[in-house]
Design a protein around this motif. Sequence first.
Motif, PDB file in Angstrom:
ATOM      1  N   LYS A   1      42.127 -48.816  49.387  1.00  0.00           N
ATOM      2  CA  LYS A   1      41.565 -49.495  48.128  1.00  0.00           C
ATOM      3  C   LYS A   1      42.611 -50.695  47.823  1.00  0.00           C
ATOM      4  O   LYS A   1      42.317 -51.517  47.287  1.00  0.00           O
ATOM      5  N   GLU A   2      44.011 -50.127  48.224  1.00  0.00           N
ATOM      6  CA  GLU A   2      44.962 -51.412  47.942  1.00  0.00           C
ATOM      7  C   GLU A   2      44.592 -52.701  48.814  1.00  0.00           C
ATOM      8  O   GLU A   2      44.510 -53.874  48.021  1.00  0.00           O
ATOM      9  N   ALA A   3      44.410 -52.491  50.086  1.00  0.00           N
ATOM     10  CA  ALA A   3      43.969 -53.557  50.862  1.00  0.00           C
ATOM     11  C   ALA A   3      42.682 -54.159  50.783  1.00  0.00           C
ATOM     12  O   ALA A   3      42.412 -55.319  50.726  1.00  0.00           O
ATOM     13  N   ALA A   4      41.960 -53.298  50.345  1.00  0.00           N
ATOM     14  CA  ALA A   4      40.292 -53.751  49.554  1.00  0.00           C
ATOM     15  C   ALA A   4      40.337 -54.724  48.537  1.00  0.00           C
ATOM     16  O   ALA A   4      39.814 -55.550  48.411  1.00  0.00           O
ATOM     17  N   GLY A   5      41.380 -54.157  47.614  1.00  0.00           N
ATOM     18  CA  GLY A   5      41.529 -55.118  46.457  1.00  0.00           C
ATOM     19  C   GLY A   5      42.371 -56.485  46.614  1.00  0.00           C
ATOM     20  O   GLY A   5      41.909 -57.606  46.000  1.00  0.00           O
ATOM     21  N   LYS A   6      43.028 -56.618  47.660  1.00  0.00           N
ATOM     22  CA  LYS A   6      43.802 -57.724  48.295  1.00  0.00           C
ATOM     23  C   LYS A   6      42.715 -58.615  48.648  1.00  0.00           C
ATOM     24  O   LYS A   6      42.838 -59.905  48.605  1.00  0.00           O
ATOM     25  N   LEU A   7      41.690 -58.076  49.484  1.00  0.00           N
ATOM     26  CA  LEU A   7      40.670 -58.951  49.955  1.00  0.00           C
ATOM     27  C   LEU A   7      39.613 -59.733  48.817  1.00  0.00           C
ATOM     28  O   LEU A   7      39.563 -60.731  49.040  1.00  0.00           O
ATOM     29  N   ILE A   8      39.395 -58.787  47.848  1.00  0.00           N
ATOM     30  CA  ILE A   8      38.422 -59.280  46.671  1.00  0.00           C
ATOM     31  C   ILE A   8      39.543 -60.191  46.006  1.00  0.00           C
ATOM     32  O   ILE A   8      38.787 -61.378  45.736  1.00  0.00           O
ATOM     33  N   ASP A   9      40.692 -60.180  45.771  1.00  0.00           N
ATOM     34  CA  ASP A   9      41.584 -60.991  44.997  1.00  0.00           C
ATOM     35  C   ASP A   9      41.765 -62.096  45.868  1.00  0.00           C
ATOM     36  O   ASP A   9      41.528 -63.342  44.950  1.00  0.00           O
ATOM     37  N   PHE A  10      41.817 -62.318  46.959  1.00  0.00           N
ATOM     38  CA  PHE A  10      41.961 -63.532  47.710  1.00  0.00           C
ATOM     39  C   PHE A  10      40.421 -64.152  47.632  1.00  0.00           C
ATOM     40  O   PHE A  10      40.417 -65.620  47.588  1.00  0.00           O
ATOM     41  N   LEU A  11      39.221 -63.721  47.940  1.00  0.00           N
ATOM     42  CA  LEU A  11      37.963 -64.353  47.629  1.00  0.00           C
ATOM     43  C   LEU A  11      37.592 -64.737  46.326  1.00  0.00           C
ATOM     44  O   LEU A  11      37.141 -66.006  46.443  1.00  0.00           O
ATOM     45  N   VAL A  12      38.295 -64.582  45.326  1.00  0.00           N
ATOM     46  CA  VAL A  12      38.040 -64.941  43.872  1.00  0.00           C
ATOM     47  C   VAL A  12      39.074 -65.661  43.256  1.00  0.00           C
ATOM     48  O   VAL A  12      38.912 -66.563  42.444  1.00  0.00           O
ATOM     49  N   ASN A  13      40.365 -65.554  43.707  1.00  0.00           N
ATOM     50  CA  ASN A  13      41.648 -66.395  43.354  1.00  0.00           C
ATOM     51  C   ASN A  13      42.238 -67.359  44.189  1.00  0.00           C
ATOM     52  O   ASN A  13      43.189 -68.117  43.487  1.00  0.00           O
ATOM     53  N   ASP A  14      41.903 -67.357  45.254  1.00  0.00           N
ATOM     54  CA  ASP A  14      42.695 -68.188  46.139  1.00  0.00           C
ATOM     55  C   ASP A  14      41.861 -69.470  46.260  1.00  0.00           C
ATOM     56  O   ASP A  14      40.717 -69.683  46.946  1.00  0.00           O
ATOM     57  N   PRO A  15      42.382 -70.811  45.978  1.00  0.00           N
ATOM     58  CA  PRO A  15      41.773 -72.035  46.086  1.00  0.00           C
ATOM     59  C   PRO A  15      41.300 -72.270  47.420  1.00  0.00           C
ATOM     60  O   PRO A  15      40.358 -73.013  47.557  1.00  0.00           O
ATOM     61  N   GLU A  16      42.100 -71.938  48.619  1.00  0.00           N
ATOM     62  CA  GLU A  16      41.515 -72.231  49.811  1.00  0.00           C
ATOM     63  C   GLU A  16      40.290 -71.710  50.229  1.00  0.00           C
ATOM     64  O   GLU A  16      39.180 -72.014  50.800  1.00  0.00           O
ATOM     65  N   ALA A  17      40.241 -70.298  49.818  1.00  0.00           N
ATOM     66  CA  ALA A  17      39.000 -69.512  49.843  1.00  0.00           C
ATOM     67  C   ALA A  17      37.925 -70.105  49.014  1.00  0.00           C
ATOM     68  O   ALA A  17      36.710 -70.099  49.638  1.00  0.00           O
ATOM     69  N   GLY A  18      38.139 -70.695  47.829  1.00  0.00           N
ATOM     70  CA  GLY A  18      37.280 -71.284  47.126  1.00  0.00           C
ATOM     71  C   GLY A  18      36.408 -72.272  47.805  1.00  0.00           C
ATOM     72  O   GLY A  18      35.421 -72.697  47.677  1.00  0.00           O
ATOM     73  N   ALA A  19      37.318 -72.979  48.444  1.00  0.00           N
ATOM     74  CA  ALA A  19      37.045 -74.356  48.978  1.00  0.00           C
ATOM     75  C   ALA A  19      35.991 -74.068  50.336  1.00  0.00           C
ATOM     76  O   ALA A  19      35.149 -74.704  50.369  1.00  0.00           O
ATOM     77  N   ILE A  20      36.305 -73.059  51.170  1.00  0.00           N
ATOM     78  CA  ILE A  20      35.594 -72.550  51.841  1.00  0.00           C
ATOM     79  C   ILE A  20      34.090 -72.054  51.433  1.00  0.00           C
ATOM     80  O   ILE A  20      33.190 -72.455  51.822  1.00  0.00           O
ATOM     81  N   LEU A  21      34.145 -71.296  50.758  1.00  0.00           N
ATOM     82  CA  LEU A  21      32.870 -70.427  50.207  1.00  0.00           C
ATOM     83  C   LEU A  21      32.108 -71.464  49.272  1.00  0.00           C
ATOM     84  O   LEU A  21      30.858 -71.317  49.096  1.00  0.00           O
ATOM     85  N   GLY A  22      32.454 -72.480  48.736  1.00  0.00           N
ATOM     86  CA  GLY A  22      31.908 -73.419  47.850  1.00  0.00           C
ATOM     87  C   GLY A  22      31.036 -72.632  46.733  1.00  0.00           C
ATOM     88  O   GLY A  22      31.632 -71.502  45.855  1.00  0.00           O
ATOM     89  N   SER A  23      29.656 -72.903  46.661  1.00  0.00           N
ATOM     90  CA  SER A  23      28.960 -72.128  45.592  1.00  0.00           C
ATOM     91  C   SER A  23      27.904 -71.357  46.167  1.00  0.00           C
ATOM     92  O   SER A  23      26.858 -70.765  45.566  1.00  0.00           O
ATOM     93  N   ASP A  24      28.153 -70.884  47.568  1.00  0.00           N
ATOM     94  CA  ASP A  24      27.259 -70.164  48.298  1.00  0.00           C
ATOM     95  C   ASP A  24      26.878 -68.832  47.473  1.00  0.00           C
ATOM     96  O   ASP A  24      25.891 -68.518  47.386  1.00  0.00           O
ATOM     97  N   ARG A  25      27.916 -68.106  46.831  1.00  0.00           N
ATOM     98  CA  ARG A  25      27.703 -67.027  45.955  1.00  0.00           C
ATOM     99  C   ARG A  25      28.083 -67.391  44.512  1.00  0.00           C
ATOM    100  O   ARG A  25      28.381 -66.607  43.787  1.00  0.00           O
ATOM    101  N   GLY A  26      27.706 -68.609  44.267  1.00  0.00           N
ATOM    102  CA  GLY A  26      27.814 -68.937  42.617  1.00  0.00           C
ATOM    103  C   GLY A  26      29.063 -69.632  42.721  1.00  0.00           C
ATOM    104  O   GLY A  26      30.243 -69.573  43.525  1.00  0.00           O
ATOM    105  N   LEU A  27      29.064 -70.615  41.607  1.00  0.00           N
ATOM    106  CA  LEU A  27      30.304 -71.347  41.390  1.00  0.00           C
ATOM    107  C   LEU A  27      31.553 -70.335  41.151  1.00  0.00           C
ATOM    108  O   LEU A  27      31.423 -69.481  40.199  1.00  0.00           O
ATOM    109  N   PRO A  28      32.515 -70.769  41.268  1.00  0.00           N
ATOM    110  CA  PRO A  28      33.995 -69.917  41.226  1.00  0.00           C
ATOM    111  C   PRO A  28      34.024 -69.383  39.612  1.00  0.00           C
ATOM    112  O   PRO A  28      34.076 -70.521  39.006  1.00  0.00           O
ATOM    113  N   MET A  29      34.368 -68.116  39.282  1.00  0.00           N
ATOM    114  CA  MET A  29      34.780 -67.976  37.948  1.00  0.00           C
ATOM    115  C   MET A  29      36.195 -68.093  37.717  1.00  0.00           C
ATOM    116  O   MET A  29      36.598 -67.955  36.676  1.00  0.00           O
TER     117      MET A  29
END
Length: 427
Positions: free
Chosen positions: A322-350
Amino acid sequence: MFHRRERILPALMIAGALTLTAACGGGDNVGSDDGDGQVTLRFSWWGNDSRHELTQQAIDLFEEKNPDITVEPEFSDWDSYYDRLTTQMASGKSPDVFAVEIRRLGEFATRGTLADVGALVNTGDLNEEVLASGNVNGTQYAVPTGANTFAVTANLAVLEDAGVEPPDDATWTWDDYIELSAEITEATGAGVYGTQLSYNDAYLNIFAAQRGESVYTDDGLGVSAETVADWYRSHLGLIDAQASPDAATSTEIGSTGIETSLVATNQGALGMWWSNQLSAITAGSGEEIELLRMPKDPGAVSGGMFLQPTMFWTVSENSERKEAAGKLIDFLVNDPEAGAILGSDRGLPMNATVLAEIESTLPEPDRMSLEFINTLGDELSAPEPPPTGAGEIPPMLERYGEEVIFDRMSPQEAAEAFIAEASSTLG
């Protein structure tokens, strides 16, 4: 498509919608490794090839930043995703991290299959209104991947070919929508239409909200048979006016596939789709696509439009990582570099910080989506998770809709049958 909170959701870029307090944690008994200090996570989602490629790029960056964590992707198309996921859950082999949509969140959360991600992910910088949509019975079971809104998409090239100006979306009505679509069909000739039918429950909920109703309540169905019947009559009205294809062609086209939609194939001027699908429609058509407000009746109590999580990231309650799983989700929603990659494919970042950092690098359709949502501002409300069984409602609406357009049931008969079946399904 869901009942709404009383609070009004502000525009995405308004800082007042966000808090800046950290809510990250680890907790006891949430980590496990493969015996050598290396943690392996199984990560599951649905989507097309483009989404898979973007997500893999984000995974690669995450692994680079977290060399002790390996991510094994598991992805599929939409049609098979939940069958596979529920089979995995039944056998005790759920992925550690997986995507769910808002219609399915309630049933998964209440079955005890999801972990409390509020203790695993820093949610302090996320839009609190949209974040609350992942809270079920006081527990944060899910983190939004991003947000979007259901709107009308307009193919400006088809409108120009028809000699028709885009409508004033601040004032147009459902009658205007039918009349304009019929005018486009007539002006463009065979094979090109004003619009196509949609049975999305988001469409029904907007239609119902304008009458002060909601498709879903906390424990069941909230829309009346009269409203559903009128909604089905509007589908017949489009066909009768030749504003959309006939029943057979409409059924062949379907109402869920972006790639085959009339707007994306330049065979239609208008359609109803999610704002995060603007990029796919633009790429498919090769033309400029504009987002418009949904029409409404003159006496509507509200526009009915809403901003909802495109989907959610969740963690399996059975995960030993769970701790590692939380790190992955945290990265996907909070990391600007991840945001730049994913764009709005799954919606605009929150995350407002992420959105501000990547806004200038977003493709033009994504910037248009952001501008559209910010323009609507407090016209948009935020949904709560619908009751268990909501995932069965969209195909049910389409099934009864086809009974109507093929004249096998009247709109009233179909509406009453839908209400009866849906009421026994939800709860």
